[in-house]
Motif scaffolding. Sequence first.
Motif, PDB file in Angstrom:
ATOM      1  N   ASP A  78       0.818  -1.087   0.033  1.00 16.06           N
ATOM      2  CA  ASP A  78       0.014  -0.133  -0.035  1.00 16.06           C
ATOM      3  C   ASP A  78       0.912   1.006   0.021  1.00 16.06           C
ATOM      4  O   ASP A  78       0.538   2.249   0.560  1.00 16.06           O
ATOM      5  N   GLY A  79       2.004   1.267  -0.569  1.00 21.00           N
ATOM      6  CA  GLY A  79       3.024   2.330  -0.390  1.00 21.00           C
ATOM      7  C   GLY A  79       2.624   3.485  -1.518  1.00 21.00           C
ATOM      8  O   GLY A  79       1.632   2.752  -2.641  1.00 21.00           O
ATOM      9  N   PRO A  80       2.983   4.583  -1.499  1.00 25.39           N
ATOM     10  CA  PRO A  80       2.531   5.442  -2.655  1.00 25.39           C
ATOM     11  C   PRO A  80       3.033   5.218  -4.020  1.00 25.39           C
ATOM     12  O   PRO A  80       4.028   4.382  -4.332  1.00 25.39           O
ATOM     13  N   VAL A  81       2.110   5.344  -5.000  1.00 27.03           N
ATOM     14  CA  VAL A  81       2.472   5.063  -6.442  1.00 27.03           C
ATOM     15  C   VAL A  81       2.245   6.411  -7.114  1.00 27.03           C
ATOM     16  O   VAL A  81       1.353   7.346  -7.021  1.00 27.03           O
ATOM     17  N   GLU A  82       3.378   6.633  -7.859  1.00 25.48           N
ATOM     18  CA  GLU A  82       3.409   8.238  -8.687  1.00 25.48           C
ATOM     19  C   GLU A  82       2.369   7.972  -9.876  1.00 25.48           C
ATOM     20  O   GLU A  82       2.118   7.160 -10.653  1.00 25.48           O
ATOM     21  N   PRO A  83       1.600   9.139 -10.004  1.00 29.44           N
ATOM     22  CA  PRO A  83       0.585   9.170 -11.001  1.00 29.44           C
ATOM     23  C   PRO A  83       1.271   9.122 -12.109  1.00 29.44           C
ATOM     24  O   PRO A  83       2.449   9.613 -12.422  1.00 29.44           O
ATOM     25  N   LEU A  84       0.533   8.489 -13.157  1.00 30.01           N
ATOM     26  CA  LEU A  84       1.065   8.337 -14.685  1.00 30.01           C
ATOM     27  C   LEU A  84       0.750   9.911 -15.258  1.00 30.01           C
ATOM     28  O   LEU A  84      -0.226  10.540 -14.807  1.00 30.01           O
ATOM     29  N   PRO A  85       1.674  10.495 -16.027  1.00 29.20           N
ATOM     30  CA  PRO A  85       1.679  11.618 -16.695  1.00 29.20           C
ATOM     31  C   PRO A  85       0.145  11.608 -17.507  1.00 29.20           C
ATOM     32  O   PRO A  85      -0.402  10.497 -17.950  1.00 29.20           O
ATOM     33  N   ARG A 126       2.549   0.814 -36.078  1.00 27.56           N
ATOM     34  CA  ARG A 126       2.145   0.591 -37.556  1.00 27.56           C
ATOM     35  C   ARG A 126       1.481  -0.410 -37.989  1.00 27.56           C
ATOM     36  O   ARG A 126       0.374  -0.058 -38.529  1.00 27.56           O
ATOM     37  N   ARG A 127       1.930  -1.773 -37.528  1.00 26.35           N
ATOM     38  CA  ARG A 127       1.122  -3.040 -37.820  1.00 26.35           C
ATOM     39  C   ARG A 127       0.444  -3.533 -36.938  1.00 26.35           C
ATOM     40  O   ARG A 127      -0.302  -4.635 -37.032  1.00 26.35           O
ATOM     41  N   GLY A 128       0.717  -3.126 -35.659  1.00 25.40           N
ATOM     42  CA  GLY A 128       0.275  -3.962 -34.099  1.00 25.40           C
ATOM     43  C   GLY A 128      -0.933  -3.318 -33.927  1.00 25.40           C
ATOM     44  O   GLY A 128      -1.562  -2.168 -34.364  1.00 25.40           O
ATOM     45  N   SER A 129      -1.354  -3.469 -32.688  1.00 20.56           N
ATOM     46  CA  SER A 129      -2.387  -2.996 -31.999  1.00 20.56           C
ATOM     47  C   SER A 129      -2.092  -1.696 -31.428  1.00 20.56           C
ATOM     48  O   SER A 129      -2.848  -0.761 -31.011  1.00 20.56           O
ATOM     49  N   GLY A 130      -0.761  -1.221 -31.276  1.00 19.19           N
ATOM     50  CA  GLY A 130      -0.354   0.336 -30.620  1.00 19.19           C
ATOM     51  C   GLY A 130      -0.870   0.329 -29.205  1.00 19.19           C
ATOM     52  O   GLY A 130      -1.142   1.549 -28.862  1.00 19.19           O
ATOM     53  N   ARG A 131      -1.092  -0.708 -28.551  1.00 21.95           N
ATOM     54  CA  ARG A 131      -1.789  -0.473 -27.170  1.00 21.95           C
ATOM     55  C   ARG A 131      -0.435  -0.218 -26.155  1.00 21.95           C
ATOM     56  O   ARG A 131      -1.098   0.425 -25.023  1.00 21.95           O
ATOM     57  N   VAL A 132       0.659  -0.465 -26.321  1.00 20.96           N
ATOM     58  CA  VAL A 132       1.710  -0.173 -25.488  1.00 20.96           C
ATOM     59  C   VAL A 132       2.386   1.177 -25.641  1.00 20.96           C
ATOM     60  O   VAL A 132       2.680   1.536 -26.840  1.00 20.96           O
ATOM     61  N   HIS A 133       2.253   2.062 -24.745  1.00 18.10           N
ATOM     62  CA  HIS A 133       2.943   3.369 -24.693  1.00 18.10           C
ATOM     63  C   HIS A 133       4.253   3.275 -23.895  1.00 18.10           C
ATOM     64  O   HIS A 133       4.339   2.955 -22.636  1.00 18.10           O
ATOM     65  N   LEU A 134       5.551   4.182 -24.349  1.00 19.54           N
ATOM     66  CA  LEU A 134       6.838   3.872 -23.796  1.00 19.54           C
ATOM     67  C   LEU A 134       6.519   5.299 -23.045  1.00 19.54           C
ATOM     68  O   LEU A 134       6.254   6.434 -23.380  1.00 19.54           O
ATOM     69  N   ARG A 152       6.443   1.444  -9.456  1.00 18.68           N
ATOM     70  CA  ARG A 152       4.907   0.619  -9.227  1.00 18.68           C
ATOM     71  C   ARG A 152       4.009   1.298 -10.022  1.00 18.68           C
ATOM     72  O   ARG A 152       3.024   0.827 -10.296  1.00 18.68           O
ATOM     73  N   ALA A 153       4.327   2.272 -11.026  1.00 17.53           N
ATOM     74  CA  ALA A 153       3.251   2.990 -11.789  1.00 17.53           C
ATOM     75  C   ALA A 153       3.025   2.415 -13.207  1.00 17.53           C
ATOM     76  O   ALA A 153       1.872   2.347 -13.663  1.00 17.53           O
ATOM     77  N   PRO A 154       4.027   1.984 -13.810  1.00 20.81           N
ATOM     78  CA  PRO A 154       3.684   1.410 -15.128  1.00 20.81           C
ATOM     79  C   PRO A 154       3.269  -0.046 -15.273  1.00 20.81           C
ATOM     80  O   PRO A 154       3.157  -0.826 -14.265  1.00 20.81           O
ATOM     81  N   ALA A 155       2.790  -0.590 -16.368  1.00 12.78           N
ATOM     82  CA  ALA A 155       2.515  -1.986 -16.573  1.00 12.78           C
ATOM     83  C   ALA A 155       3.772  -2.932 -16.439  1.00 12.78           C
ATOM     84  O   ALA A 155       3.443  -3.940 -16.045  1.00 12.78           O
ATOM     85  N   ALA A 156       4.982  -2.425 -16.990  1.00 12.06           N
ATOM     86  CA  ALA A 156       6.046  -3.263 -16.992  1.00 12.06           C
ATOM     87  C   ALA A 156       7.210  -2.276 -17.163  1.00 12.06           C
ATOM     88  O   ALA A 156       7.181  -1.085 -17.369  1.00 12.06           O
ATOM     89  N   LYS A 162      -3.515   4.004 -20.201  1.00  6.13           N
ATOM     90  CA  LYS A 162      -2.769   3.600 -21.460  1.00  6.13           C
ATOM     91  C   LYS A 162      -1.917   2.275 -20.593  1.00  6.13           C
ATOM     92  O   LYS A 162      -1.647   2.046 -19.653  1.00  6.13           O
ATOM     93  N   CYS A 163      -1.487   1.137 -21.656  1.00  8.28           N
ATOM     94  CA  CYS A 163      -0.620   0.005 -20.939  1.00  8.28           C
ATOM     95  C   CYS A 163       0.829   0.789 -21.004  1.00  8.28           C
ATOM     96  O   CYS A 163       1.271   0.874 -22.189  1.00  8.28           O
ATOM     97  N   VAL A 164       1.402   1.179 -20.198  1.00  5.45           N
ATOM     98  CA  VAL A 164       2.828   1.794 -20.132  1.00  5.45           C
ATOM     99  C   VAL A 164       4.096   0.860 -19.524  1.00  5.45           C
ATOM    100  O   VAL A 164       3.984  -0.041 -18.750  1.00  5.45           O
ATOM    101  N   LEU A 165       4.929   0.977 -20.738  1.00  7.13           N
ATOM    102  CA  LEU A 165       6.038   0.276 -20.399  1.00  7.13           C
ATOM    103  C   LEU A 165       7.282   1.532 -20.165  1.00  7.13           C
ATOM    104  O   LEU A 165       7.490   2.459 -21.077  1.00  7.13           O
ATOM    105  N   LEU A 166       7.785   1.390 -18.941  1.00  9.40           N
ATOM    106  CA  LEU A 166       8.779   2.307 -18.177  1.00  9.40           C
ATOM    107  C   LEU A 166      10.171   2.189 -18.552  1.00  9.40           C
ATOM    108  O   LEU A 166      10.590   0.914 -18.136  1.00  9.40           O
ATOM    109  N   TYR A 167      10.961   2.910 -19.036  1.00  7.67           N
ATOM    110  CA  TYR A 167      12.505   2.920 -19.142  1.00  7.67           C
ATOM    111  C   TYR A 167      12.832   4.005 -18.122  1.00  7.67           C
ATOM    112  O   TYR A 167      12.625   5.108 -18.186  1.00  7.67           O
TER     113      TYR A 167
END
Length: 388
Positions: free
Chosen positions: A214-221, A254-262, A301-305, A227-232
Motif C-alpha cells: 500500500d505504498g505510494p504510487v506516482e501518478p502516470l502523466p 504501425r502494424r500491431g495494436s499500438g496499445r503499449v506506450h513508452l 510501481r506506476a507502469p504496467a512493466a 494506457k498500457c505503459v512500458l517504463l524505461y
Amino acid sequence: MTELFEQSPFDPAKERRIVIIADWLPPDFGAVGQYMQMRAQGLAEQGHDVTLVGLSTGSGSKSRRERGKGSLTEIRLSARPVPRGSLLGRMLWTIATNLRLILAAFGPLRAADGILFTGSPPFLIHLLVPLKLLWRGRLIYRITDFHPECLIAARDRPSRALRLLLGLTNFWRRRVDGFEVLGEDQRRRLNGTGVPAGRIALVRDGSPVTFVPDGPVEPLPAELAGKCVLLYSGNYGVAHEVETVVRGYELHHRRGSGRVHLWLSATGAGAEEVACRLGTAGLPFHRSSPVALEKLAGLLRAPAAHLVTLRDSFVGYVMPSKIYACLESAKPVLFVGSADSDVDLLARAIPEGYWRVSCGDVDGFASALEALADRSIPALSDPTKPKT
C-alpha cells in the motif's frame, strides 16, 4: 531501504578506517555514487570510521557525523559534468578528476586500513595501484563497469591506443588485493583477464528502495492515463540497445495494436536517440527526467512493466543495476539483450510476466509488446485480431 552489501570485505575489529572513492554523490543523479553512499552508511553502522569521497555539481563540502557504532565523513568536490562531445574531452576530464579525488583523499588513504574504489570515474586503478606502496590498507576494486572495455565496445573500429590501455589496465588489475563484481557474467570476464578466482567476490547491488504494501504510487502523466505503459527509468546510455527498441516499437504501432506506450524517465545518449527517432516518426511516447530517490519506489510501481536493455558487446562489462529495483517492484520485465547477461539470470526467477528479446529481433520486440498488452489489459480488444 533494502539491505545491501551483506558480504562486507572489511572486519571492524581489524580494519577500522575505510576510504571509499566514487563519482557523483546524491542528490546528483548517479547509480554508483548512490550505492556507494549506502555502502558507506552501512559500514559506518557496523563500526567502521568511513571516509566517502565523491563529486557534486554543487559547491564542495566536508561533513562528519556519528552513525551507528562508527562515523561517516563525506568529502564532496565540486565538478562540472562529464563532457560528452569528444573522447579526448572525456579523457582529460577523467584524468583531472581522478587526480583531484586522490589528492582530496590522500590523508585518509594513507591512514586507511581498507580502500574501496569503483569503476566510476574510470581508470582510478592507474593511480591507486602504482601508489600502492603508500597505502597501508587492502585495495578492493568494486568493478561496476569495465574500462577501457566499454570504450572499446562502443567503437565501430578497433583502436590500437585503447588496446594498449587495456593491456596496461589488466597489468594493474592483477595487482589489486580483491575485487567485487556485480554478476556472474562480470566474474567470467574478470577471470578471463588473469585475475585469480580467489580474489573475486560476487556482491550484488540490490534494490536501493523498499517497496511496502500500500505504498505510494506516482501518478502516470496525463497523456499516458488509461494506457498500457512500458517504463524505461534511469540511465539510457551507449551500453543500452536502441535499434531493436525503436524499430520494434514502431512496428507495434504501425502494424500491431499500438496499445503499449513508452515512458522514458531517463537521461543519456540512448534516451536522446530514442526520443529523437520516435518523435521524428510521430510515434506516441512520454519523456521526463529521472525522479529523486525518495520517489523512485512510487515511480517503479506506476507502469504496467519495465524495459531493460543491454547491447551484446557490453555483456559482462556492464550490469544494469536498475534490474534489482525493477524485480522488487513486482512488475513484469521486458529485457532486450543476451541470455548470457545476469539480467536474464535474475529475471528468469519472475514466475510470470518476463520476456527476453535478443538484440536485433525487431519482430520479437513487437510480439512481446502485444503479449504485455494482452496480459495487462485483456479486456481491451486488439484491433488487429479477427473478431469472433
